[in-house]
Scaffold this active site. Sequence first.
Site, PDB file in Angstrom:
ATOM      1  CE1 TYR A  46      -3.131  -2.947   0.364  1.00  0.00           C
ATOM      2  CE2 TYR A  46      -3.762  -2.134   2.525  1.00  0.00           C
ATOM      3  CZ  TYR A  46      -3.922  -3.036   1.502  1.00  0.00           C
ATOM      4  OH  TYR A  46      -4.868  -4.025   1.613  1.00  0.00           O
ATOM      5  CG  HIS A 104      -1.055  -8.535   0.173  1.00  0.00           C
ATOM      6  ND1 HIS A 104      -0.688  -7.224   0.280  1.00  0.00           N
ATOM      7  CD2 HIS A 104      -2.377  -8.515  -0.129  1.00  0.00           C
ATOM      8  CE1 HIS A 104      -1.746  -6.447   0.050  1.00  0.00           C
ATOM      9  NE2 HIS A 104      -2.787  -7.210  -0.209  1.00  0.00           N
TER      10      HIS A 104
END
Length: 274
Positions: A46, A104
């Site tokens: 992110y 992830h």
Amino acid sequence: MSNHDTPSPIPAFGLGTFRLKGQVVIDSVKTGLELGYRTIDTAQIYGNEAEVGQAIAESGVARGELFITTKIWTDNYAKDKLVPSLKESLAKLRTDHVDLTLIHWPSPGNAVPMAEFMGALAEAKAQGLTRRIGVSNFNIALMKEAIAAVGAAQIATNQVELHPYLQNRKVAEFAKSQGIHITSYMTLAYGKVLNDPAIEAIAKAHGATTAQVVLAWAMQLGYAVIPSSTKRANLEGNLKAQQLRLSDAEMAQIAALDRGERLTDPAGLSPAWD
């Protein structure tokens, strides 16, 4: 807390930070903390861990009150990279540990074997860098592999796209059978479900927002949710979903909305979805 203590389950409600960068994420997290959010979800990819860390530091909320999740990016799955990358995340977040660390996505092309990265993640937990470990975007076959690598008891959650239009029941049922919690991301389907007539009718009956109805639905099914917003009113409204209870009939109406509509399916990362 020693590594032998079983940490409490993951909180049902938190604040997501996906797609939020720079001052936008600082403001969102600071406002969220001010309103009473205590669970924050971020990820290495992110590009906002340092800003999240800054917002937390400036909020003055004690670390012990917070539950912080981050996710290891695919470039960092090798045994010699995973722990150093997590330490880098901790430095950015200005903390000596996170509460939950997830893989992830599955390793692209299986470049790093499951046993290697799940083992490295378990090692990060043994070192006290993270209280819990888990996975994200794993299908049933991958969950089975992860369980074979470290044991189901080690896997706190599988964080997957899950909303009224993609209810992901097979994955959720398998996870539940193994005692693995499901965290729903994109619970509002980027706002797509907020204008659904069935959800609007339920919201009207409760004097609630459609977002509150959808979040309450997911939590009532036992899933954790991590909605994000940059608007104070929405952050505040979403929090109130925790007080909303839907009837069995309303839950059934939302169950009927499933249409297998997947919004996140990046080529090269996605597994063969169940």
